[in-house]
Design a protein around this motif. Structure first.
Motif, PDB file in Angstrom:
ATOM      1  N   HIS A  53      -4.654 -25.787  29.315  1.00  0.00           N
ATOM      2  CA  HIS A  53      -3.228 -25.958  29.645  1.00  0.00           C
ATOM      3  C   HIS A  53      -2.859 -27.432  29.815  1.00  0.00           C
ATOM      4  O   HIS A  53      -2.229 -27.832  30.797  1.00  0.00           O
ATOM      5  CB  HIS A  53      -2.875 -25.187  30.919  1.00  0.00           C
ATOM      6  CG  HIS A  53      -3.239 -23.740  30.865  1.00  0.00           C
ATOM      7  ND1 HIS A  53      -2.694 -22.859  29.950  1.00  0.00           N
ATOM      8  CD2 HIS A  53      -4.116 -23.011  31.611  1.00  0.00           C
ATOM      9  CE1 HIS A  53      -3.204 -21.650  30.137  1.00  0.00           C
ATOM     10  NE2 HIS A  53      -4.064 -21.706  31.133  1.00  0.00           N
ATOM     11  N   ARG A  56       1.093 -28.275  30.243  1.00  0.00           N
ATOM     12  CA  ARG A  56       1.672 -27.879  31.534  1.00  0.00           C
ATOM     13  C   ARG A  56       1.166 -28.769  32.664  1.00  0.00           C
ATOM     14  O   ARG A  56       1.942 -29.212  33.517  1.00  0.00           O
ATOM     15  CB  ARG A  56       1.353 -26.417  31.831  1.00  0.00           C
ATOM     16  CG  ARG A  56       2.031 -25.424  30.893  1.00  0.00           C
ATOM     17  CD  ARG A  56       1.705 -24.007  31.300  1.00  0.00           C
ATOM     18  NE  ARG A  56       2.314 -23.038  30.398  1.00  0.00           N
ATOM     19  CZ  ARG A  56       2.196 -21.723  30.550  1.00  0.00           C
ATOM     20  NH1 ARG A  56       1.493 -21.226  31.550  1.00  0.00           N
ATOM     21  NH2 ARG A  56       2.779 -20.910  29.685  1.00  0.00           N
ATOM     22  N   ASP A 218       1.159 -24.156  25.241  1.00  0.00           N
ATOM     23  CA  ASP A 218       1.072 -23.001  26.131  1.00  0.00           C
ATOM     24  C   ASP A 218       0.781 -23.412  27.551  1.00  0.00           C
ATOM     25  O   ASP A 218       0.135 -24.420  27.776  1.00  0.00           O
ATOM     26  CB  ASP A 218      -0.034 -22.041  25.624  1.00  0.00           C
ATOM     27  CG  ASP A 218       0.311 -21.472  24.248  1.00  0.00           C
ATOM     28  OD1 ASP A 218       1.494 -21.525  23.889  1.00  0.00           O
ATOM     29  OD2 ASP A 218      -0.612 -20.994  23.555  1.00  0.00           O
TER      30      ASP A 218
END
Length: 218
Positions: A53, A56, A218
């Motif tokens: 990730h 993010r 994502d």
């Protein structure tokens, strides 16, 4: 951990090859799963890694750094009490003090290295990550990421922090000093930026901007 093997130049297209930054060995680019890293089989240099990730986590860190930027630069770093007179110093007041003292060139250099360039770096990182996360403006993201890499050597917050610490040690013998909230924010900003540099894996960012890694956002 993956160790790609050396190949002949004619065997694979250029986008399937990678060269070691340390020993220049040309090899096949490996496909990595989350948490894996690729190492050069000749010198052991870590070529790149694939982090969990990354977009993010990097967005969270860059937002935290932008929130810390204002208090770090405009809140008092320290309060100086000398002969009954009290003075509070910030990074911005230090720039103004140098300018008013006739040292305009030094004031400009301090402003660029401690305020302007770090902010521009954070803004470049922020918009690059947004372009990947929401899949828009990838061409502008590529341009901003190139600009960011050119500015990396000009943001020297750690040098300014060392100057502040030296000043605290020297002034502590002749005056009463108390540390301000701005210094805490400045140190936090420095650590968040270092954490961001580690988290924002360059290989994944370039792959995401070029469309090679469809899951990077994502």
């Amino acid at each position: 951990m993956s160790e790609p093997g050396p190949v002949q130049l004619t065997e694979l297209p250029l986008e399937a090859l990678i060269a070691c930054h340390e020993c220049d060995l040309l090899m096949r680019k490996p496909q990595l799963a989350d948490g894996e890293c690729a190492q050069c089989p000749r010198c052991g240099y870590e070529l790149y890694s694939h982090r969990h990730h990354v977009i993010r986590r990097s967005l969270a860190l860059v937002c935290a750094a932008l929130l810390l930027y204002i208090p770090a630069n405009f809140l008092p770093l320290m309060q100086l009490n000398l002969l009954g007179q009290t003075r509070e110093d910030t990074i911005w007041s230090g720039v103004l003090g140098l300018y008013d003292s006739g040292m305009q060139s030094i004031a400009l250099l301090v402003f660029l290295c401690s305020m302007a360039v770090p902010l521009l770096k954070l803004l470049c990182q922020f918009f690059v990550l947004l372009s990947i996360r929401f899949n828009w403006g990838r061409s502008y993201g590529l341009l901003l990421y190139r600009i960011y890499h050119h500015m990396r050597d000009w943001g020297m917050l750690e040098v300014y922090l060392m100057g502040v610490l030296v000043s605290i040690v020297k002034l502590g013998d002749i005056a009463e000093l108390s540390l301000g909230f701005g210094l805490l924010c400045f140190v936090a900003l420095l650590f968040v930026q270092v954490w961001l540099e580690v988290t924002m894996e360059a290989h994944q960012i370039w792959s995401a901007l070029s469309g090679e890694d469809s899951h990077a956002g994502d």
